[in-house]
Design an enzyme around this catalytic site. Structure first.
Site, mmCIF file in Angstrom:
data_model
loop_
_atom_site.group_PDB
_atom_site.id
_atom_site.type_symbol
_atom_site.label_atom_id
_atom_site.label_comp_id
_atom_site.label_asym_id
_atom_site.label_seq_id
_atom_site.Cartn_x
_atom_site.Cartn_y
_atom_site.Cartn_z
ATOM 1 N N THR A 1 7.248 -1.748 1.040
ATOM 2 C CA THR A 1 6.081 -1.655 0.159
ATOM 3 C C THR A 1 5.777 -0.183 -0.037
ATOM 4 O OG1 THR A 1 4.398 -1.516 1.872
ATOM 5 C CG2 THR A 1 5.182 -3.710 1.319
ATOM 6 N N CYS A 2 4.738 0.120 -0.799
ATOM 7 C CA CYS A 2 4.476 1.538 -1.018
ATOM 8 C C CYS A 2 3.936 2.216 0.235
ATOM 9 C CB CYS A 2 3.556 1.754 -2.209
ATOM 10 S SG CYS A 2 2.131 0.692 -2.214
ATOM 11 N N ASN A 3 3.409 1.427 1.170
ATOM 12 C CA ASN A 3 2.874 2.033 2.382
ATOM 13 C C ASN A 3 3.793 1.958 3.584
ATOM 14 O OD1 ASN A 3 0.522 3.124 1.491
ATOM 15 N ND2 ASN A 3 -0.658 1.262 1.784
ATOM 16 N N ARG A 4 4.801 1.106 3.512
ATOM 17 C CA ARG A 4 5.677 1.005 4.684
ATOM 18 C C ARG A 4 7.054 0.460 4.339
ATOM 19 N NH1 ARG A 4 3.100 -1.271 8.906
ATOM 20 N NH2 ARG A 4 1.064 -1.002 7.930
ATOM 21 N N GLU B 1 -7.349 -5.582 4.368
ATOM 22 C CA GLU B 1 -6.940 -5.882 2.999
ATOM 23 C C GLU B 1 -5.760 -6.859 3.022
ATOM 24 O OE1 GLU B 1 -8.547 -4.491 -0.265
ATOM 25 O OE2 GLU B 1 -9.669 -5.145 1.487
ATOM 26 N N PRO B 2 -5.841 -7.915 2.246
ATOM 27 C CA PRO B 2 -4.905 -9.024 2.443
ATOM 28 C C PRO B 2 -3.539 -8.901 1.760
ATOM 29 C CG PRO B 2 -6.539 -9.613 0.814
ATOM 30 C CD PRO B 2 -6.837 -8.213 1.234
ATOM 31 N N GLN B 3 -3.297 -7.893 0.931
ATOM 32 C CA GLN B 3 -2.017 -7.857 0.193
ATOM 33 C C GLN B 3 -0.796 -7.979 1.094
ATOM 34 O OE1 GLN B 3 -4.414 -5.645 0.002
ATOM 35 N NE2 GLN B 3 -4.439 -4.505 -1.902
ATOM 36 N N GLN C 1 3.027 -9.893 0.817
ATOM 37 C CA GLN C 1 4.298 -9.164 0.801
ATOM 38 C C GLN C 1 5.210 -9.657 1.918
ATOM 39 O OE1 GLN C 1 2.299 -5.468 1.083
ATOM 40 N NE2 GLN C 1 2.442 -5.000 -1.098
ATOM 41 N N GLY D 1 -15.205 5.367 -18.545
ATOM 42 C CA GLY D 1 -14.831 6.082 -17.331
ATOM 43 C C GLY D 1 -14.040 5.162 -16.448
#
Lengths: 424, 271
Positions: A49-52, A114-116, A120, A191
């Site tokens: 994933t983008c974080n791990r 956070e559940p994402q 994954q 915005g």
């Protein structure tokens, strides 16, 4: 057979390195198959994933297998080992189990709760199942990771409170209105943050969207994007009479809505509650408006405070979650040790003995006239049959083959031996 | 037997109240369920005790202050469970069960003797008039608890300090809706109670209206709730104002109920 986790995440590696080691798109499949092809790896799954980036594997010797996997990463991604080795973490055995459970329960995430990540991880599991790269051990690990994450979610309040400004706005709106469908919503100005909040509100089913902008054309554009109705900027106080939620992001140098104006609006709308979010700095809505009955005005700082409190709240819940995870790791370890061949052989023999004794007892009761010698002979025969029958599975269990875990699981199933397995 | 049932019900309500107070400070799904179970058992036993007393006395047990307080409490619990069934707001118990317990406690300290029914009360009007009055007042009692919940939740939202009960309290809209429903059910009940009382009074005492303190205070209550409904519908006095008015209204009811019986001389003080 040991479970091994090897990987890196947002805490140990920067974005650049994570990108280099990631497995996007087709690379994921290639990576999994290459890993599966390594001689030391019996089961494998891969999360990217983008974080791990994490590799879950079942190996004989974790130390040498880790070395092999590191070499694989280096050659697959074309990167020198020294460049990433210090950023890797390595867990084996029950530490690996704990790590996977913590990741699944989102205790290891950038924003705790956070559940994402669970979704994954489910994808990883489905992918591995469909490609048959995992076996008994990893399948059980993944299943248990998912059920542990669910347990954490239901037994703690870890995922309950919003931890981003735009979600906090929606959460507050729900505490005022319950159900946002049937409510109308006005976006004043534009915005990024305002539009994000607007999108969340739309996802919660607001009935009508009004868009007012200083430049009418820009307003029309935004209105199209949100499927809303553009209105002239000067008309917005008039339209407030029918608006339940207002997000203000005008960036004007002074207040665009004063207390007197709002008091009149409230009277006209028969004091139906209004929720106003002022996202601009400096503020564009007279803070005194919060004093009017049934008007709830929140500015960016207020929302940030809500978010900060919620994050603290989640951290408190995380300690409860850790306890749940310890329990589940303990259970998993018991299951793993029950997979060992020796206890399986013992319980197989026990089971056979039980059956033999039971049947022999029945036989003796059925023919009470039988004399001692005949009975003894019958007993020998029963034992001989039993021994012959359990010999092949016992021998197979004693052999150290590659698929022994599966064999053990299968024999347990075939002979109805339950061991310490708590299958739901 | 009757005493045992009553004391047992009181004990369960006490337990439920204690749990409901703990619930405010340290709530969990389990404590919330435990509270409902305790209150539910209390309610069943309480119902049994009322039926038992009905059988023993041979008339509806609402002719002494002891009986009336107990019956009032029973009606409040009934409405509480109806609302709980419909809205599932566990924390509501913390605002309503204490009221129930106080009513039961006052009932328990009042003389409990069963008196023969005075001739003037021997009429089917007794059942009609009192049932209507008690159910109506019970609805107002629950509206009182809901009103406090509203003010609390509103305070959290206005002050922007979203801690404590904020997460567990329902939305303002729900609280306002429940409040409105309770009052729009309670009000017609009270109206019918007053009308049936007047009709009964005409039969029993020969005139519809005798400016008895109870009658006067009931009329005041009636005007208050008429006002609550009127200003909501015409001037949009919802939310905070409706909550405050329902708190005031219930205070007047408590005075009508206890004050008039003990402080003022009234045809309605029977025990």
């Amino acid at each position: 057979m040991k479970i091994l986790v090897i990987g890196l995440n947002h805490k140990t590696a920067n974005v650049e390195l994570r990108e280099k080691l990631a497995f996007p798109g087709q690379k994921l499949e290639d990576g999994v198959f290459s890993l599966k092809g390594l001689p030391e790896v019996r089961e494998v799954a891969l999360l990217s994933t983008c974080n791990r980036v994490e590799i879950y594997a079942c190996v004989g010797n974790p130390v040498s297998a880790a070395d092999t996997i590191k070499n694989f990463l280096s050659s697959f991604h074309n990167i020198i080992r020294n460049d990433f080795e210090t950023s890797l973490y390595l867990h084996a055995g029950s530490d690996a189990v704990r790590h996977v459970f913590r990741v699944a329960s989102s205790l290891d995430s950038m924003i705790v709760g956070e559940p994402q990540i669970l979704g994954q991880l489910k994808d990883v599991f489905d992918f591995a199942l469909s490609k048959k790269t995992t076996g008994v051990l990893l399948n059980k690990l993944m299943k248990k990771a998912i059920s542990t994450a669910k347990r954490v979610r239901t037994e703690t309040r870890i995922a309950e409170n919003a931890v981003s400004i735009s979600f906090a706005a929606v959460e507050l709106a729900r505490k005022i209105f319950t159900d946002l469908s049937g409510k109308s919503f006005m976006l004043l100005g534009a915005g990024e943050m305002a539009e994000l909040a607007a999108r969340h509100l739309m996802n919660n089913g607001v009935k009508e969207v009004l868009v007012a902008n200083r430049t009418y054309e820009r307003g029309c554009e935004l209105a199209r994007e949100f499927n809303g109705r553009p209105i002239k900027f000067e008309d917005f106080p008039q339209e407030l009479i029918h608006t339940d939620i207002l997000i203000c992001s005008t960036g004007a140098p002074s207040y665009v809505l004063m207390k007197d104006q709002m008091t009149r609006v409230m009277k006209e709308r028969k004091h139906k509650p209004v929720f106003i979010i002022d996202i601009t700095v400096p503020r564009n809505i007279d803070p005194l408006i919060n004093k009017i009955e049934n008007v709830y005005l929140y500015d960016v700082d207020n929302l940030q405070n809500v978010v900060d409190t919620n994050i603290l709240e989640r951290q408190k819940e995380a300690t409860k979650a850790e306890k749940i995870i310890e329990e589940e790791v303990e259970k998993f370890n018991r299951w793993v040790s029950s997979l060992d061949s020796v206890p399986t052989i013992v319980s197989l023999r026990q089971k056979a003995e039980e059956i033999k004794d039971e049947e022999f007892e029945k036989f003796r009761n059925k023919f009470p006239e039988m004399d001692e010698a005949t009975l003894k002979a019958a007993g020998y025969m029963a034992t001989a049959i039993m021994n012959k029958l359990i010999h092949p599975p016992t021998a197979a269990l004693k052999e150290d083959t590659e698929d022994r875990d599966e064999l053990i699981a299968m024999i347990k199933k075939l002979y109805g031996i339950n061991g310490d397995d708590n299958e739901e | 037997m009757g005493i045992i049932l009553f004391e047992l019900a009181l004990t369960f309500y006490f337990a439920a109240t204690v749990i409901s107070i703990v619930e405010v400070f340290k709530g969990s799904k389990e404590s919330s369920q435990l509270m409902l179970i305790a209150a539910g058992l209390g309610f069943l036993i309480h119902s049994a005790s009322i039926i038992y007393r009905y059988a023993t006395a041979g008339h509806l047990p609402i002719t002494s202050m002891h009986e009336a307080s107990s019956f009032f409490a029973w009606c409040v619990v009934l409405i509480f469970f109806l609302l709980e069934y419909r809205y599932k707001i566990g924390i509501m118990g913390s605002f309503i069960l204490p009221v129930v317990f106080v009513l039961m406690l006052s009932s328990s300290v009042l003389p409990r003797g069963i008196h023969p029914l005075s001739p003037v009360l021997q009429s089917y009007w007794l059942g009609v008039h009192t049932l209507l009055a008690f159910l109506g007042n019970a609805a107002f009692a629950v509206a009182f608890g809901i009103g406090i919940m509203y003010l609390l939740q509103e305070h959290y939202l206005k002050s922007k300090r979203l801690h404590g009960l904020f997460q567990r309290l329902p939305s303002l809209q729900i609280l306002d809706e429940i409040n409105y429903r309770l009052i729009s059910v309670g009000f017609p009940l009270l109206t019918l109670a007053i009308i049936s009382g007047a009709l009964w009074a005409e039969r029993a005492w020969g005139s519809y209206w005798r400016w008895d303190p109870k009658e006067v205070w009931s009329m005041i209550t009636w005007f208050i709730y008429a006002l609550v409904l009127h200003v909501r519908l015409t001037a949009g006095w919802r939310g905070r104002r409706a909550a405050i008015l329902s708190i005031i209204g219930f205070s007047v009811i408590l005075f009508t109920f206890f004050g008039v019986n003990f402080l003022l001389k009234s045809l309605h003080s029977f025990a």
